[in-house]
Design an enzyme around this catalytic site. Structure first.
Site, PDB file in Angstrom:
ATOM      1  N   LYS A 137      35.833  46.318  30.832  1.00 50.47           N
ATOM      2  CA  LYS A 137      37.468  46.227  30.525  1.00 50.47           C
ATOM      3  C   LYS A 137      37.617  47.121  29.355  1.00 50.47           C
ATOM      4  O   LYS A 137      38.739  47.505  28.924  1.00 50.47           O
ATOM      5  CB  LYS A 137      37.699  44.588  30.284  1.00 50.47           C
ATOM      6  CG  LYS A 137      37.562  43.903  31.711  1.00 50.47           C
ATOM      7  CD  LYS A 137      38.737  43.115  32.255  1.00 50.47           C
ATOM      8  CE  LYS A 137      38.684  42.699  33.507  1.00 50.47           C
ATOM      9  NZ  LYS A 137      37.960  41.698  33.876  1.00 50.47           N
ATOM     10  N   LYS A 175      34.526  49.786  44.894  1.00 51.06           N
ATOM     11  CA  LYS A 175      34.710  48.243  45.124  1.00 51.06           C
ATOM     12  C   LYS A 175      36.221  48.096  44.896  1.00 51.06           C
ATOM     13  O   LYS A 175      36.931  48.439  44.074  1.00 51.06           O
ATOM     14  CB  LYS A 175      34.154  47.419  43.853  1.00 51.06           C
ATOM     15  CG  LYS A 175      34.082  46.081  43.988  1.00 51.06           C
ATOM     16  CD  LYS A 175      33.805  45.451  42.621  1.00 51.06           C
ATOM     17  CE  LYS A 175      35.210  44.485  42.154  1.00 51.06           C
ATOM     18  NZ  LYS A 175      35.188  43.262  41.727  1.00 51.06           N
ATOM     19  N   LYS A 209      41.883  44.118  42.556  1.00 49.20           N
ATOM     20  CA  LYS A 209      43.469  44.014  42.400  1.00 49.20           C
ATOM     21  C   LYS A 209      43.821  45.301  41.492  1.00 49.20           C
ATOM     22  O   LYS A 209      44.816  45.862  41.366  1.00 49.20           O
ATOM     23  CB  LYS A 209      43.837  42.719  41.810  1.00 49.20           C
ATOM     24  CG  LYS A 209      43.636  41.777  42.951  1.00 49.20           C
ATOM     25  CD  LYS A 209      43.754  40.353  42.075  1.00 49.20           C
ATOM     26  CE  LYS A 209      42.537  39.606  42.292  1.00 49.20           C
ATOM     27  NZ  LYS A 209      42.617  38.364  42.008  1.00 49.20           N
TER      28      LYS A 209
HETATM   29  P1  ADP Z   1      39.511  41.404  41.656  1.00 43.05           P
HETATM   30  O1  ADP Z   1      38.205  42.201  41.220  1.00 43.05           O
HETATM   31  O2  ADP Z   1      39.902  41.954  42.535  1.00 43.05           O
HETATM   32  O3  ADP Z   1      40.149  41.052  40.122  1.00 43.05           O
HETATM   33  P2  ADP Z   1      38.385  38.421  41.424  1.00 43.05           P
HETATM   34  O4  ADP Z   1      37.753  38.954  40.047  1.00 43.05           O
HETATM   35  O5  ADP Z   1      39.716  37.661  41.206  1.00 43.05           O
HETATM   36  O6  ADP Z   1      38.838  39.906  42.000  1.00 43.05           O
HETATM   37  O7  ADP Z   1      37.318  37.886  42.340  1.00 43.05           O
HETATM   38  C1  ADP Z   1      37.223  36.718  42.799  1.00 43.05           C
HETATM   39  C2  ADP Z   1      36.182  36.444  43.514  1.00 43.05           C
HETATM   40  O8  ADP Z   1      36.349  37.458  44.572  1.00 43.05           O
HETATM   41  C3  ADP Z   1      34.923  36.721  42.881  1.00 43.05           C
HETATM   42  O9  ADP Z   1      33.853  35.728  43.335  1.00 43.05           O
HETATM   43  C4  ADP Z   1      34.557  38.223  43.010  1.00 43.05           C
HETATM   44  O10 ADP Z   1      32.943  38.084  42.868  1.00 43.05           O
HETATM   45  C5  ADP Z   1      34.996  38.250  44.532  1.00 43.05           C
HETATM   46  N1  ADP Z   1      35.044  39.630  44.645  1.00 43.05           N
HETATM   47  C6  ADP Z   1      36.069  40.487  44.367  1.00 43.05           C
HETATM   48  N2  ADP Z   1      36.119  41.638  44.600  1.00 43.05           N
HETATM   49  C7  ADP Z   1      35.175  41.862  45.611  1.00 43.05           C
HETATM   50  C8  ADP Z   1      34.683  42.722  46.386  1.00 43.05           C
HETATM   51  N3  ADP Z   1      35.325  43.931  46.359  1.00 43.05           N
HETATM   52  N4  ADP Z   1      33.674  42.775  47.241  1.00 43.05           N
HETATM   53  C9  ADP Z   1      32.978  41.284  47.219  1.00 43.05           C
HETATM   54  N5  ADP Z   1      33.559  40.312  46.311  1.00 43.05           N
HETATM   55  C10 ADP Z   1      34.530  40.360  45.571  1.00 43.05           C
END
Ligand code: ADP
Ligand code: TRP
Length: 319
Positions: A110, A189, A192
């Site tokens: 970040k 990966k 959002k």
């Molecule tokens: P983002 O990276 O989109 O902001 P979050 O951090 O809100 O997503 O993640 C919420 C949950 O979803 C967590 O448990 C995270 O490990 C899982 N997660 C997020 N993106 C992925 C991905 N591309 N593949 C597998 N799990 C994911």
């Protein structure tokens, strides 16, 4: 056994959230006690507008219920309804080495992206450790990107226990190998924040645009292709039944399918897979008071458990 996980209300849920995390929440609630919460205090690291945060929280609660969290089996609540968690965060901070937090990849990434390095972002894993430890959790279903934060939680718990006496249980991350990282439309990966997500409850036209934007190479229909190296196939295989998946893989290898057709198949499969959840979501959206009531009842239950653990931790440090 108790499963616990949190998810930030930082925007609409995507396919990576579903396969990496939410699908596990739903599966685990069948056999284990499930505690699932909306990490709205964690989201303050990126959302600084009260109305937006409130809306995202209600939307996420609606999404989770539509995707199968069952309030009769699992406890769903809002992080900020349990003030004991922030109090425990301080007790844990007292024994958290700076170096442990400095090594956290999520923080470093970040900061590298240019996000200001404020204390909340740095201390994020300590709040997460309090979330996990306060409910005496055994399993933490998450995607691969969260593994390090669960390890940090274990390190903090171990340090606290050895300093003040046994208070906390050590949790395990619950990560399914084949969905640990779901890739997005550009092959990185899915996230959002990368603009490469396929959103579960997107309007059909926009969903189509997202699926059609999945990056492919320029091989023609009749050229043999390795399915495993294709972004479209890798998304398709998350949804497809075994025999459909094998049939499509075979067509890739034989040079019998082009990317346009593969994308159409992927789109149709996503629409069909989430049709019942979409229907359920529309019903829940029409009844936000029901969603708020679920969160309220969940908070009452979670809070009783949190109070008990916090009291033990306070007493262990002499407060
Ligand atoms: P983002 O990276 O989109 O902001 P979050 O951090 O809100 O997503 O993640 C919420 C949950 O979803 C967590 O448990 C995270 O490990 C899982 N997660 C997020 N993106 C992925 C991905 N591309 N593949 C597998 N799990 C994911
Ligand atoms: N940090 C997690 C994420 O970004 C969200 C989270 C907060 C969490 N507290 C948690 C996940 C406790 C598991 C357990 O996805």
């Amino acid at each position: 056994m108790r499963a616990l996980s949190g998810i930030q209300p930082s925007g609409a849920v995507h396919i990576g959230n579903y396969f990496g995390a939410i699908k596990q929440y739903v599966a685990l609630q069948q056999e284990h006690e499930g505690f699932y919460f909306i990490a709205n205090y964690h989201a303050l690291t990126s959302i600084r507008d009260a109305a937006t945060l409130r809306r995202y929280c209600l939307d996420l609660a609606t999404d989770l219920l539509a995707l199968g969290i069952d309030p009769d089996r699992a406890t769903l609540f809002m992080q900020s309804d349990i003030p004991e968690v922030t109090e425990l965060t301080w007790l844990l901070s007292a024994v958290t080495p700076m170096g442990l937090l400095e090594r956290c990849v999520a923080y470093k990434e970040k900061v590298a992206e240019g996000i200001p390095a404020d204390h909340g972002l740095f201390a994020y894993p300590v709040l997460q450790a309090a979330d996990i430890l306060i409910y005496n959790s055994d399993l933490v279903p998450v995607g691969q990107d969260q593994k390090q934060h669960v390890e940090v939680t274990r390190d903090i718990a171990t340090k606290f226990n050895s300093t003040f006496g046994e208070v906390f249980k050590l949790p395990e991350a619950h990560i399914l190998a084949d969905v640990a990282v779901v890739n997005g439309t550009d092959g990185r990966k899915m996230s959002k924040s990368y603009g490469n997500a396929i959103l579960i409850f997107e309007e059909p036209d926009e969903l189509k645009r997202q699926v059609m934007s999945v990056k492919t190479d320029s091989r023609r229909v009749e050229e043999p292709k390795d399915p495993e190296s294709c972004n479209v196939y890798n998304l398709y295989k998350l949804f497809a039944a075994d025999e459909d998946r094998e049939a499509v893989a075979e067509r890739y290898r034989k040079g019998d399918i082009g990317y346009a057709e593969a994308k159409q198949k992927l789109l149709a499969t996503i629409i069909e897979y989430f049709a019942p959840q979409r229907q359920r979501r529309a019903e829940l959206e029409a009844d936000p008071d029901y969603v708020r009531d679920v969160l309220k009842a969940g908070a009452e239950k979670a809070r009783a458990e949190a109070r008990e653990t916090l009291d033990r931790a306070r007493s262990a440090v002499g407060a």
